[in-house]
Design a protein around this motif. Structure first.
Motif, PDB file in Angstrom:
ATOM      1  N   PHE A 152       0.636  -1.117  -0.178  1.00  0.00           N
ATOM      2  CA  PHE A 152       0.033  -0.008   0.072  1.00  0.00           C
ATOM      3  C   PHE A 152       0.703   1.142   0.060  1.00  0.00           C
ATOM      4  O   PHE A 152       0.580   2.258  -0.808  1.00  0.00           O
ATOM      5  CB  PHE A 152      -0.886  -0.035   1.290  1.00  0.00           C
ATOM      6  N   ALA A 153       1.940   1.293   0.855  1.00  0.00           N
ATOM      7  CA  ALA A 153       2.814   2.521   0.926  1.00  0.00           C
ATOM      8  C   ALA A 153       3.372   2.746  -0.459  1.00  0.00           C
ATOM      9  O   ALA A 153       3.746   4.191  -0.965  1.00  0.00           O
ATOM     10  CB  ALA A 153       3.824   2.064   1.986  1.00  0.00           C
ATOM     11  N   ARG A 154       3.821   1.875  -1.002  1.00  0.00           N
ATOM     12  CA  ARG A 154       4.495   2.160  -2.647  1.00  0.00           C
ATOM     13  C   ARG A 154       3.353   2.687  -3.398  1.00  0.00           C
ATOM     14  O   ARG A 154       3.727   3.674  -4.360  1.00  0.00           O
ATOM     15  CB  ARG A 154       4.812   0.866  -3.099  1.00  0.00           C
ATOM     16  N   ARG A 155       2.069   2.227  -3.224  1.00  0.00           N
ATOM     17  CA  ARG A 155       1.069   2.872  -4.099  1.00  0.00           C
ATOM     18  C   ARG A 155       0.886   4.247  -3.665  1.00  0.00           C
ATOM     19  O   ARG A 155       0.716   5.219  -4.699  1.00  0.00           O
ATOM     20  CB  ARG A 155      -0.277   2.005  -4.126  1.00  0.00           C
ATOM     21  N   ALA A 156       0.670   4.528  -2.351  1.00  0.00           N
ATOM     22  CA  ALA A 156       0.522   6.065  -1.969  1.00  0.00           C
ATOM     23  C   ALA A 156       1.523   6.904  -2.285  1.00  0.00           C
ATOM     24  O   ALA A 156       1.558   8.018  -2.599  1.00  0.00           O
ATOM     25  CB  ALA A 156       0.284   5.896  -0.363  1.00  0.00           C
ATOM     26  N   ARG A 157       2.964   6.331  -2.307  1.00  0.00           N
ATOM     27  CA  ARG A 157       4.017   7.225  -2.651  1.00  0.00           C
ATOM     28  C   ARG A 157       4.010   7.657  -4.128  1.00  0.00           C
ATOM     29  O   ARG A 157       4.909   8.345  -4.301  1.00  0.00           O
ATOM     30  CB  ARG A 157       5.422   6.479  -2.296  1.00  0.00           C
ATOM     31  N   ARG A 158       3.251   7.094  -4.865  1.00  0.00           N
ATOM     32  CA  ARG A 158       3.422   7.472  -6.200  1.00  0.00           C
ATOM     33  C   ARG A 158       2.611   8.795  -6.427  1.00  0.00           C
ATOM     34  O   ARG A 158       2.730   9.506  -7.515  1.00  0.00           O
ATOM     35  CB  ARG A 158       2.479   6.490  -7.085  1.00  0.00           C
ATOM     36  N   ARG A 159       1.818   9.245  -5.458  1.00  0.00           N
ATOM     37  CA  ARG A 159       1.190  10.481  -5.317  1.00  0.00           C
ATOM     38  C   ARG A 159       2.234  11.672  -4.985  1.00  0.00           C
ATOM     39  O   ARG A 159       2.899  11.586  -3.820  1.00  0.00           O
ATOM     40  CB  ARG A 159      -0.068  10.540  -4.603  1.00  0.00           C
ATOM     41  N   GLU A 160       2.254  12.777  -5.824  1.00  0.00           N
ATOM     42  CA  GLU A 160       3.004  13.830  -5.259  1.00  0.00           C
ATOM     43  C   GLU A 160       2.492  14.843  -4.289  1.00  0.00           C
ATOM     44  O   GLU A 160       3.267  15.316  -3.592  1.00  0.00           O
ATOM     45  CB  GLU A 160       3.406  14.689  -6.695  1.00  0.00           C
ATOM     46  N   ASP A 161       1.345  14.583  -3.909  1.00  0.00           N
ATOM     47  CA  ASP A 161       0.464  15.380  -2.815  1.00  0.00           C
ATOM     48  C   ASP A 161       0.700  14.502  -1.383  1.00  0.00           C
ATOM     49  O   ASP A 161       0.097  15.227  -0.700  1.00  0.00           O
ATOM     50  CB  ASP A 161      -0.820  15.685  -3.208  1.00  0.00           C
ATOM     51  N   LEU A 162       1.471  13.354  -1.321  1.00  0.00           N
ATOM     52  CA  LEU A 162       1.398  12.802  -0.051  1.00  0.00           C
ATOM     53  C   LEU A 162       2.963  12.860   0.057  1.00  0.00           C
ATOM     54  O   LEU A 162       3.607  12.402  -0.632  1.00  0.00           O
ATOM     55  CB  LEU A 162       0.816  11.429  -0.093  1.00  0.00           C
ATOM     56  N   ASN A 163       3.212  13.015   1.708  1.00  0.00           N
ATOM     57  CA  ASN A 163       4.709  12.218   2.140  1.00  0.00           C
ATOM     58  C   ASN A 163       4.188  11.253   2.886  1.00  0.00           C
ATOM     59  O   ASN A 163       3.396  11.438   3.802  1.00  0.00           O
ATOM     60  CB  ASN A 163       5.169  13.379   3.110  1.00  0.00           C
ATOM     61  N   ARG A 192       1.994 -12.414  -3.564  1.00  0.00           N
ATOM     62  CA  ARG A 192       2.607 -11.635  -4.593  1.00  0.00           C
ATOM     63  C   ARG A 192       1.907 -10.360  -4.917  1.00  0.00           C
ATOM     64  O   ARG A 192       0.830 -10.184  -5.005  1.00  0.00           O
ATOM     65  CB  ARG A 192       2.861 -12.509  -5.812  1.00  0.00           C
ATOM     66  N   GLU A 193       2.993  -9.343  -5.168  1.00  0.00           N
ATOM     67  CA  GLU A 193       2.209  -8.059  -5.290  1.00  0.00           C
ATOM     68  C   GLU A 193       1.562  -8.020  -6.497  1.00  0.00           C
ATOM     69  O   GLU A 193       0.375  -7.233  -6.449  1.00  0.00           O
ATOM     70  CB  GLU A 193       3.785  -6.951  -5.509  1.00  0.00           C
ATOM     71  N   GLU A 194       1.909  -8.798  -7.601  1.00  0.00           N
ATOM     72  CA  GLU A 194       1.154  -8.583  -8.861  1.00  0.00           C
ATOM     73  C   GLU A 194      -0.403  -9.033  -8.638  1.00  0.00           C
ATOM     74  O   GLU A 194      -1.378  -8.541  -9.429  1.00  0.00           O
ATOM     75  CB  GLU A 194       1.643  -9.258 -10.081  1.00  0.00           C
ATOM     76  N   SER A 195      -0.367  -9.891  -7.563  1.00  0.00           N
ATOM     77  CA  SER A 195      -1.910 -10.436  -7.335  1.00  0.00           C
ATOM     78  C   SER A 195      -2.605  -9.430  -6.695  1.00  0.00           C
ATOM     79  O   SER A 195      -3.782  -9.611  -6.684  1.00  0.00           O
ATOM     80  CB  SER A 195      -1.494 -11.927  -6.380  1.00  0.00           C
ATOM     81  N   ARG A 196      -2.133  -8.776  -5.932  1.00  0.00           N
ATOM     82  CA  ARG A 196      -2.701  -7.639  -5.202  1.00  0.00           C
ATOM     83  C   ARG A 196      -3.183  -6.502  -5.864  1.00  0.00           C
ATOM     84  O   ARG A 196      -3.995  -5.675  -6.019  1.00  0.00           O
ATOM     85  CB  ARG A 196      -2.108  -7.062  -4.172  1.00  0.00           C
ATOM     86  N   ASP A 197      -2.580  -6.185  -7.474  1.00  0.00           N
ATOM     87  CA  ASP A 197      -2.730  -5.294  -8.070  1.00  0.00           C
ATOM     88  C   ASP A 197      -3.981  -5.486  -9.099  1.00  0.00           C
ATOM     89  O   ASP A 197      -3.837  -5.498 -10.191  1.00  0.00           O
ATOM     90  CB  ASP A 197      -1.691  -4.736  -8.832  1.00  0.00           C
ATOM     91  N   ASP A 229      -7.909  -4.532 -10.737  1.00  0.00           N
ATOM     92  CA  ASP A 229      -8.106  -3.354 -11.234  1.00  0.00           C
ATOM     93  C   ASP A 229      -9.286  -2.623 -10.092  1.00  0.00           C
ATOM     94  O   ASP A 229      -9.214  -1.428  -9.642  1.00  0.00           O
ATOM     95  CB  ASP A 229      -9.175  -3.224 -12.424  1.00  0.00           C
ATOM     96  N   ASP A 230      -9.845  -3.610  -9.703  1.00  0.00           N
ATOM     97  CA  ASP A 230     -10.996  -3.275  -8.414  1.00  0.00           C
ATOM     98  C   ASP A 230     -10.049  -2.468  -7.258  1.00  0.00           C
ATOM     99  O   ASP A 230     -10.377  -1.765  -6.670  1.00  0.00           O
ATOM    100  CB  ASP A 230     -11.673  -4.255  -7.851  1.00  0.00           C
ATOM    101  N   ARG A 231      -9.321  -3.276  -6.912  1.00  0.00           N
ATOM    102  CA  ARG A 231      -8.108  -2.984  -5.656  1.00  0.00           C
ATOM    103  C   ARG A 231      -7.609  -1.664  -6.203  1.00  0.00           C
ATOM    104  O   ARG A 231      -7.545  -0.746  -5.160  1.00  0.00           O
ATOM    105  CB  ARG A 231      -7.208  -3.926  -5.435  1.00  0.00           C
ATOM    106  N   LEU A 232      -6.959  -1.646  -7.273  1.00  0.00           N
ATOM    107  CA  LEU A 232      -6.199  -0.336  -7.257  1.00  0.00           C
ATOM    108  C   LEU A 232      -7.172   0.950  -7.463  1.00  0.00           C
ATOM    109  O   LEU A 232      -6.907   1.975  -7.070  1.00  0.00           O
ATOM    110  CB  LEU A 232      -5.511  -0.226  -8.778  1.00  0.00           C
ATOM    111  N   ARG A 233      -8.489   0.697  -8.147  1.00  0.00           N
ATOM    112  CA  ARG A 233      -9.638   1.835  -8.089  1.00  0.00           C
ATOM    113  C   ARG A 233      -9.976   2.018  -6.358  1.00  0.00           C
ATOM    114  O   ARG A 233     -10.095   3.258  -5.913  1.00  0.00           O
ATOM    115  CB  ARG A 233     -10.911   1.270  -8.589  1.00  0.00           C
ATOM    116  N   ALA A 234      -9.952   0.845  -5.518  1.00  0.00           N
ATOM    117  CA  ALA A 234     -10.429   1.282  -4.113  1.00  0.00           C
ATOM    118  C   ALA A 234      -9.115   2.061  -3.523  1.00  0.00           C
ATOM    119  O   ALA A 234      -9.548   3.011  -2.762  1.00  0.00           O
ATOM    120  CB  ALA A 234     -10.469  -0.062  -3.515  1.00  0.00           C
TER     121      ALA A 234
END
Length: 188
Positions: free
Chosen positions: A28-39, A150-155, A157-162
């Motif tokens: 989750f933290a890797r996904r959140a760090r992709r956003r420039e508006d979040l530290n 595995r990371e790719e199993s968590r990615d 479309d529905d989960r990334l939208r969530a």
């Protein structure tokens, strides 16, 4: 300061040996760090030496945790579901801070076997409501029966939208509540 990126603490809520929480939290933290508006800062409860009994006076570890919670603008709690609730380690950590949670948004990433962590998420909503924190309507649920770790199993479309929906809400509430706390201190 009300401008600039939000400081988001991602709290790894399980300290159990053999846990999956740190893996899910890192994903989750890797996904959140992709956003420039979040530290994004990860707070792993396993790294804190909390006392077995609630102390009369705060310990260095409890002071450090409360200070980190106080410095955050928003939170994402990553939790397993144990016996239709969340772990005692997470409840203890939540209880070690109080004013530090006030008027701040909380997102939830939960996982469980068959339930997607739904019961843990709902229990956390009740606890954070009592602490005058705002939980996000959308949350991320992972069913450990449906996915491998595995990371790719968590990615999916529905989960990334969530993840995106929750982070959009967290960012809006985080900015709004940060500005509100700046303009007028929260009164509980």
């Amino acid at each position: 300061m009300t401008a600039g990126p939000l400081n988001v603490a991602v709290i790894i809520g399980s300290t159990r040996a053999g846990r999956v929480c740190d893996t899910v939290g890192a994903w989750f933290a890797r996904r959140a760090r992709r956003r420039e508006d979040l530290n994004v800062e990860v707070l792993d409860l396993a790294a804190y030496d909390f006392p077995a009994c609630y102390p009369q006076e705060p310990t260095p570890s409890t002071r450090r945790f409360a200070a980190t919670v106080g410095a955050a603008d928003a939170f994402v709690v990553v939790t397993p579901e144990y016996n239709r609730s969340f772990p005692a380690s997470l409840k203890e950590a939540i209880d070690l801070a109080y004013d530090e949670w006030h008027a701040k948004p909380v997102g939830i990433v939960a996982y469980g076997l068959g339930s997607y962590g739904h019961y843990a998420a709902e229990q956390l909503r009740t606890v954070f409501s009592a602490l005058h924190a705002m939980t996000m309507r959308d949350w991320v649920g992972i069913d450990l029966l449906d996915t491998e770790l595995r990371e790719e199993s968590r990615d999916t479309d529905d989960r990334l939208r969530a993840v995106a929906a929750m982070l959009d809400q967290l960012t809006w509430w985080g900015r709004t509540l940060r500005a509100g706390r700046h303009d007028q201190p929260y009164v509980s």
